[in-house]
Design a protein around this motif. Structure first.
Motif, mmCIF file in Angstrom:
data_model
loop_
_atom_site.group_PDB
_atom_site.id
_atom_site.type_symbol
_atom_site.label_atom_id
_atom_site.label_comp_id
_atom_site.label_asym_id
_atom_site.label_seq_id
_atom_site.Cartn_x
_atom_site.Cartn_y
_atom_site.Cartn_z
ATOM 1 N N ARG A 15 0.825 -1.201 0.000
ATOM 2 C CA ARG A 15 0.000 0.000 0.000
ATOM 3 C C ARG A 15 0.868 1.264 0.000
ATOM 4 N NH1 ARG A 15 -4.934 1.388 2.726
ATOM 5 N NH2 ARG A 15 -4.821 -0.429 4.111
ATOM 6 N N GLN A 16 1.832 1.297 0.931
ATOM 7 C CA GLN A 16 2.640 2.501 1.075
ATOM 8 C C GLN A 16 3.568 2.708 -0.113
ATOM 9 O OE1 GLN A 16 4.219 3.195 4.963
ATOM 10 N NE2 GLN A 16 5.950 4.401 4.208
ATOM 11 N N SER A 58 1.805 3.505 -3.488
ATOM 12 C CA SER A 58 1.224 4.852 -3.477
ATOM 13 C C SER A 58 2.202 5.882 -4.021
ATOM 14 C CB SER A 58 0.803 5.228 -2.057
ATOM 15 O OG SER A 58 -0.281 4.426 -1.630
ATOM 16 N N LYS A 105 -2.248 5.879 -7.807
ATOM 17 C CA LYS A 105 -3.351 5.780 -6.853
ATOM 18 C C LYS A 105 -3.542 4.329 -6.432
ATOM 19 C CE LYS A 105 -8.090 7.220 -5.994
ATOM 20 N NZ LYS A 105 -9.256 8.005 -6.472
ATOM 21 N N THR A 106 -3.443 4.077 -5.130
ATOM 22 C CA THR A 106 -3.433 2.714 -4.610
ATOM 23 C C THR A 106 -4.577 2.511 -3.629
ATOM 24 O OG1 THR A 106 -1.028 2.596 -4.858
ATOM 25 C CG2 THR A 106 -2.048 0.996 -3.376
ATOM 26 N N THR A 158 -8.523 3.732 -9.559
ATOM 27 C CA THR A 158 -7.401 3.096 -8.867
ATOM 28 C C THR A 158 -6.401 2.536 -9.881
ATOM 29 O OG1 THR A 158 -8.737 2.528 -6.942
ATOM 30 C CG2 THR A 158 -6.780 1.196 -7.330
#
Length: 966
Positions: A610-611, A614, A618-619, A643
């Motif tokens: 996720r981090q 990003s 766009k995650t 996304t």
């Protein structure tokens, strides 16, 4: 018709040829029917003489050609004329005979379509049966037919005029292009009046220069209008004086309109956003007109049209009053859509310098913020105007996007390059659809967008092919996308996807999805899921009170909810409806999808992804550990349509739980972090756990990837399972020398790690802001996923340093205590044998302060079934070998570990967490390192909370190096 009747006095015909009966005439051999006269025209690229033999083969009765045409004897009569084009036009007029009684033609560079359209509209309001012929096609009282040329081929034109006359059309306006005038296409049209709009640079690929271009325009006045006919001329163009001179020399009745006009004089204009108020003088009368069109040039077009209408019999009062009811011609500063902020997007046909300057200047008075323009230039046309238009756009617009128009046979990038040469700061986007979408997405309150160049056209010519394309459709699509992107889901989309039934007035859309009335945000959809312990329907009133935009409820529960004054979507089963919405979300998504499972490390890996992703786009990723039968569909349904990367954690306690979830997620990349003894109470052995985890391969998309831990004893079995599911791209990660993503070296620090990794022959060296060898293992999988998702590996590797452990998953706190400080390692979220060992290793690798001790606070590992006693007892060795000084235990299952440790080191066991907590509070002192870990159900998060509340935070960590053996 006899040849002599068709030819009139344009050709001297021998008697035997004059008597030939002709069925019609054609200049295109492909359209010729037997008995037609074929007129061979020398075209811009082809010579009709080259098709005479084809015409004869198709049944041509005779041929007309120029005196200098060279061709073999065709075997049918041939008549030579001085100008075959003029002959064709006049012959077509004689053949078809009928025309509407009042014909007018408009010439000029810009505004022809609008003037012709406005004239038709004024006639129509005056009660005439009126039509228009031009670039946008043919408009009649019966409807509209799309056209291709501003001025049609003479045969088509006169056939059309005859059809209009037979249909009862009495008045017809038409455009007169320079090509059409120069090629005599309008010769034979019985014109009652004509008009001139303006002159600017255009078609210099056809005309020698501007003088030649102007001369072609003036054929309307000098050759086609009868003496004494009205010539309506816009007075305020730099070429207006020359046009007046030409019309006067031709003996026409000159009627000028505009600020300098004498027939209709424009005295005052007040601009508004989509309209303008004008004061117009005619003779001794003053009129105030509220024109429902924007732009000075539209006012000019309207005045010219009024002049033509008055000149052809419409009373002045009626003609001027009609201006307040005009509709813009298609693609002529036509308002197509506005965004939610009220910013308009217009389509305009401006494809030449003067027209682009006019339209951009016209919208400026009512634009309170920025003018945005999207435009390009056509291929195989005047190249000289390209840099000129680039300069105009950047001078008059605030945001310029240069795109493709109709490249035709030219290389699109070369055309754009010529525009960009004089357009500093412009954005270049070749794909016209993407360019329009970009511009629409940039619109802010007070902005105006102009999409220029193609206007009404419904195709784009690229490499000789006409592809369907409409600026109007693309603007509306982009606007819809922007509007819908403001919502997570449009209500109509939800109803369709879930097969639901709306009750009440649904909102336009929802900005989120919730299954918990306590955390629900205003405007979200509340799904009343029935769980094992609670039923969401019981919380419908609370959801409504907290601002739910719509409730999704089951049909069976509807009677009990009848009192609720909130929009509903009624479905058979709410959880199944959520799953269907999740499937729809996946179908609409273009994101790279990554699914993560494994016995340990899946949540940490998901959070890393996720981090790090990003930083690349766009995650969207699962919240917390939403990895079960409701968490996965909820996460998927919550995924925004724009996304770029979707990350989904998929968990299981039993076989056949991953299978339906992964088929919903359909990942491009599947990761199995590790196979370990977590949930062993539900399986016979690790092999069964591996088989359950391997279900993730069943949903991988074609040409997808599988990432497997090479250091796992179940690697071979997992690789075989992936291959059995048709996955060709199987990759390994780990410390093993045969790993595709290999850990070469690692430095483990109390608060971070430093890794050296080789991936696809590229060596990356980077810091990770979370300590622990197991974290580095997870990072290897993350690197592989990032690579196969198309990310920049250097950027991703650099972003690892910014990572911080989540609460309960290795977060470190330096806390104040009398005499100094102590270190708290929070691993309280969950535990299984492998993660317990990893936590103990973190404690081992963290050096206590002066006089400090290593303290392990451990609780039960749940869901181990018959293996619980054995697996808890096996923690003895890592605790003893790790130099742990004190072990505090809580829970019934971990008691065996206390028995095993008794005598080996200081150990105390407590029945519950509450019993343990006060002892820990008394035990801790300055210099200590405390690691707290248990399964989530034991409640050790309360222990962490108590320590954090009692002791203030500090800072300061150490470092030590640990080598890696392969």
């Amino acid at each position: 018709m006899k040849f002599s009747d068709l030819a009139g006095d344009t050709a001297d015909l021998p008697h035997e040829i004059a008597e030939i009966a002709l069925t019609g005439l054609a200049s295109d051999s492909r359209k010729l029917v037997p008995g037609n006269l074929f007129v061979a025209l020398a075209g811009y690229r082809q010579d009709g003489a080259d098709f005479i033999s084809d015409a004869v083969d198709r049944g041509a009765a005779a041929i007309v050609a120029s005196g200098d045409s060279v061709f073999p004897d065709p075997g049918v009569p041939v008549i030579r004329v001085r100008d075959p084009r003029k002959f064709l036009a006049q012959a077509a007029a004689r053949f078809y005979r009928s025309q509407p009684g009042v014909m007018v033609a408009v010439t000029g560079t810009a505004g022809k379509t609008s003037v012709a359209s406005f004239t038709r509209q004024i006639w129509e309001r005056a009660g005439a049966a009126a039509a228009m012929v031009g670039t946008t096609g043919v408009t009649t009282p019966k409807g509209h037919v799309y056209g291709q040329l501003t001025t049609p081929d003479p045969v088509e034109l006169h056939a059309l005029l005859a059809d209009l006359a037979r249909d009862g059309v009495t008045h017809c306006s038409m455009e007169a292009s320079s090509h059409g005038l120069d090629q005599h296409r309008l010769d034979g049209v019985r014109l009652a009046a004509g008009a001139f709009t303006n002159l600017g640079r255009d078609h210099l690929d056809y005309h020698r220069d501007m003088e030649d271009y102007f001369a072609a325009k003036m054929r309307l006045f000098s050759d086609l209008l009868p003496q004494g006919a009205p010539a309506v001329i816009w007075s305020d163009d730099e070429w207006s004086g020359r046009a007046e001179e030409a019309a006067t020399a031709a003996g026409l009745n000159v009627l000028t309109v505009g600020r300098k006009g004498s027939f209709l004089s424009l005295k005052r204009v007040e601009h508004q956003r989509n309209r303008q108020v004008a004061e117009i003088h005619h003779l001794d009368r003053i009129y105030e007109v509220n024109l429902p069109l924007a732009g000075d040039f539209q006012l000019a077009n309207a005045l010219i049209a009024a002049g033509l209408a008055i000149a052809t019999g419409v009373p002045v009062d009626e003609a001027i009053a009609s201006l307040e009811h005009l509709h813009g011609a298609s693609g002529r500063l036509e308002l197509v859509a506005t965004n939610t902020a009220g910013s308009p997007a217009y389509v305009d046909y401006a494809h030449k310098p003067d027209a682009l300057e006019q339209v951009l200047t016209s919208v400026r008075p009512f634009t309170t913020h920025r003018v945005l323009v999207v435009f390009g230039c056509g291929g195989d046309r005047d190249r000289g105007k390209r840099p000129i238009m680039g300069e105009i756009a950047t001078r008059l617009a605030d945001v310029v996007i240069v795109t493709d128009d109709n490249p035709r046979s030219e290389e699109p990038a070369a055309i754009r390059s010529e525009i960009m040469a004089e357009a500093p700061g412009a954005i270049e986007i070749g794909d016209r659809s993407m360019a329009i979408a970009k511009a629409v997405s940039m619109l802010e309150e007070g902005d105006t967008l102009i999409v220029a160049g193609k206007g009404h056209e419904e195709g784009q010519t690229i490499a000789g092919k006409v592809l369907p394309f409409s600026d109007h459709a693309e603007i509306r699509k982009a606007m819809d996308s922007v509007r819908s992107s403001q919502w997570l889901w449009a209500s109509s989309e939800m109803v369709k996807a879930m097969g639901g039934r709306p009750v009440g007035a649904l909102p336009e859309g929802v900005n989120g999805i919730s299954i918990d009335s306590r955390s629900l945000k205003r405007g979200e959809a509340f799904f009343a899921i029935k769980g094992d312990r609670v039923d969401g329907h019981d919380y419908a009133s609370a959801a409504m009170a907290n601002g739910a935009g719509v409730l999704v409820v089951s049909e069976a529960k509807l009677p009990a909810l009848g009192h609720l004054q909130v929009p509903l979507i009624v479905v058979h089963d709410v959880l199944e409806a959520l799953r269907r919405l999740a499937v729809a979300s996946r179908e609409r998504s273009t994101a790279q999808i990554i699914a993560v499972t494994g016995s340990v490390g899946k949540t940490t890996t998901k959070e890393m992804l996720r981090q790090l992703l990003s930083t690349q786009g766009k995650t969207h990723a699962s919240v917390a550990s939403f990895n079960n039968h409701w968490g996965v569909p909820l996460t998927l349904a919550r995924m925004p349509r724009d996304t770029q990367f979707g990350v989904f954690e998929i968990g299981m306690n039993h076989p056949d739980e991953i299978r339906p979830l992964v088929k919903m997620v359909r990942p491009h990349i599947a990761i199995i972090t590790a196979i370990a003894s977590a949930h062993l109470g539900f399986f016979k052995n690790l092999g069964e756990i591996a088989a359950a985890k391997a279900e993730i391969f069943e949903g991988v998309e074609p040409d997808g990837h599988a990432l497997l831990n090479r250091d796992s004893e179940k690697f071979a079995a997992l690789k075989k399972a992936a291959a059995a599911n048709g996955i060709a791209n199987i990759h390994s990660f780990g410390e093993h020398k045969q790993s595709d993503i290999q850990l070469l070296n690692v430095t483990l620090r109390p608060g971070s790690s430093h890794a050296v990794v080789e991936i696809d022959k590229q060596v990356l060296e980077f810091d990770i802001g979370i300590p622990g060898r197991h974290i580095v293992q997870n990072a290897l999988a993350v690197l592989g996923a990032a690579k196969f998702a198309g990310c920049d590996l250097d950027e991703v590797a650099g972003a690892f340093a910014d990572m911080e452990p989540a609460a309960g998953r290795g977060a470190r706190h330096e806390l104040e205590i009398e005499g100094g400080s102590f270190t708290l390692i929070d691993e309280s979220y969950n535990a299984n044998p492998e993660s317990m060992r990893a936590g103990i290793a973190l404690l081992r690798d963290t050096t206590p302060g002066k006089g400090g001790r290593r303290i392990a606070v451990l609780g039960d590992m749940l869901e181990l079934g018959q293996f619980s006693t054995k697996l808890h007892g096996e923690l003895e060795a890592p605790l003893v070998e790790g130099g742990v000084d004190i072990v505090l235990l809580a829970g019934p299952e971990i008691e065996v570990l206390g028995e095993r440790l008794d005598g080996a080191l200081h150990v105390e066991h407590f029945p519950t967490t509450d019993d343990l907590m006060p002892v820990l509070m008394r035990t801790v002192k300055a210099g200590d390192v405390i690691m707290i870990k248990s399964s989530n159900g034991i409640g050790f998060s309360r222990v962490v909370k108590a320590l954090l509340e009692k002791h203030a935070a500090m800072g300061g960590l150490q470092q030590q190096k640990v080598g890696v053996s392969s």
